[in-house]
Design an enzyme around this catalytic site. Structure first.
Site, PDB file in Angstrom:
ATOM      1  CG  ASN A  59       2.414   0.895   0.508  1.00  0.00           C
ATOM      2  OD1 ASN A  59       3.146   0.976  -0.450  1.00  0.00           O
ATOM      3  ND2 ASN A  59       2.818   0.349   1.640  1.00  0.00           N
ATOM      4  N   GLY A  60       2.328   3.080   3.058  1.00  0.00           N
ATOM      5  CA  GLY A  60       3.382   4.025   3.390  1.00  0.00           C
ATOM      6  C   GLY A  60       3.470   4.304   4.875  1.00  0.00           C
ATOM      7  CG  ASP A  61       5.888   6.518   6.419  1.00  0.00           C
ATOM      8  OD1 ASP A  61       6.827   5.888   5.887  1.00  0.00           O
ATOM      9  OD2 ASP A  61       5.784   7.760   6.371  1.00  0.00           O
ATOM     10  N   GLY A 102       4.838  -2.612   4.358  1.00  0.00           N
ATOM     11  CA  GLY A 102       5.997  -2.999   3.576  1.00  0.00           C
ATOM     12  C   GLY A 102       7.236  -3.231   4.409  1.00  0.00           C
ATOM     13  CB  CYS A 151       9.028  -0.604  -8.826  1.00  0.00           C
ATOM     14  SG  CYS A 151      10.761  -0.999  -8.456  1.00  0.00           S
ATOM     15  N   PRO A 154       4.368  -6.443  -1.708  1.00  0.00           N
ATOM     16  CG  PRO A 154       3.561  -6.304  -3.857  1.00  0.00           C
ATOM     17  CD  PRO A 154       3.446  -5.649  -2.529  1.00  0.00           C
ATOM     18  CE  LYS A 182       2.693  -1.133  -2.994  1.00  0.00           C
ATOM     19  NZ  LYS A 182       3.784  -0.156  -3.161  1.00  0.00           N
TER      20      LYS A 182
END
Length: 342
Positions: free
Chosen positions: A208-210, A232, A108, A23, A147
């Site tokens: 999630n990440g990189d 993302g 977030c 998202p 998330k």
């Protein structure tokens, strides 16, 4: 296909692969998702964050965030909020508007969201996250997901605690952003903290990440044991990135589209944005969006400078035609911009 890329089942839903589109506030609207599905085909798409409170209060202008198409793949509608009643109501609204999955944002870091007690602020109250998940579970038969981040800060890596509570309250899957709530994107993801969450729960965990290419995605799979990977920032201006990841994980070389093709994709993106939002709002948004498409080719600096002078769809189309289709590969253009660092 790489052994790591495979179908994934959770909450009674089976998706064709385990690459997730994140998202992205301000970006993952319907046009973005349609292009991601057409050019990259991730297993699961996602909306922008949708305010549960705004839906609960029936605030005007919210239905645009609920817009979806039969021409896109499975979609997770991501909600944000801190009130169980509002989140429960919004879950039902998302279900009624065609969501395939309903997700809650607990990661977030934006001040506006945290000030409302939502997003990564929720990580400070795991029991509240449990109540929010329970409210979602009570209002839909669809898969319920959340998330999260790995913790609230360097002194409190409570991702495992949050994950266990979410699972107990009915979450079918969770995504872990491998940074704590106070870390920016410049900080490398904390692989070991994602792995701790993976090992602590029985539901699928998405890392999630990189993730931006085959190598970085493979690292997340191998070093965390995750069930899938969410991409993302690498999506932005590159809706084909999921195909790139699959190709590279299969050992193939993936050539990104040449500037002319990127120009055609951007023009299509702009046209869909105008149809959805109207010309004035769409053009303002595309000033930011267009800069992502221009990364990595000669002529990008000039293009970005001229974007802010666009006021109409015609202006944008003419600029794309000028910078993506004419002169971007001439020796003069290349010589003039070799020090751009793009």
């Amino acid at each position: 296909m790489s052994d790591w890329i495979r179908p994934l089942t959770f909450g009674g839903l089976t998706i064709e692969n385990n690459l997730f589109q994140a998202p992205l506030a301000g970006y993952s609207s319907l046009p973005f998702r349609l292009l991601s599905w057409k050019l990259g085909r991730p297993g699961l798409l996602a909306t922008e964050m949708i305010s549960a409170k705004a839906l609960f209060l029936k605030a005007p202008g919210q239905t645009i965030y609920l817009t979806r198409s039969t021409h896109e793949g499975p979609v997770a509608f991501q909600l944000w909020g801190a009130d169980p009643e509002a989140v429960g109501y919004a879950t039902k609204v998302a279900t009624d508007h065609g969501a395939d999955v309903v997700d809650l944002n607990c990661g977030c870091p934006v001040k506006k969201v945290r000030a409302a007690g939502a997003g990564s602020k929720l990580m400070e109250d795991p029991q509240l996250i449990g109540r929010l998940v329970a409210a979602m579970r009570a209002n839909t038969k669809l898969p319920v997901t959340i998330k999260i981040r790995v913790g609230t800060g360097a002194s409190n890596y409570n991702g495992v605690e949050v994950a266990k509570i979410a699972q107990e309250e009915g979450a079918d899957l969770l995504t872990v952003h491998g940074r704590h709530a106070k870390e920016s994107y410049g900080t490398p993801v904390r692989i070991e903290k994602i792995r701790e969450v993976v090992e602590a729960v029985s539901i699928p965990v998405i890392a999630n990440g990189d993730a931006k290419d085959g190598k970085s995605t493979l690292r997340l799979f191998e070093e965390t044991g995750c069930a899938g990977v969410m991409v993302g920032r690498a999506c932005m201006g590159a809706p084909w990135v999921f195909r790139k990841i699959r190709e590279e994980m299969d050992g193939n070389i993936f050539d990104s589209p040449p500037p002319e093709e990127m120009g055609r994709i951007l023009i299509e993106h702009v046209a869909m944005m105008v149809e959805l939002y109207g010309e004035e709002k769409a053009v303002r948004h595309c000033r930011k969006l267009g800069s992502f498409y221009s990364k990595g080719f000669f002529g990008a600096k000039e293009f970005r400078c001229r974007l802010n002078m666009c006021h109409t769809q015609t202006d944008l189309n003419e600029l794309v035609d000028d910078c993506f289709f004419r002169g971007v590969h001439t020796p003069e253009a290349q010589a003039a911009q070799t020090d751009e660092g793009i």
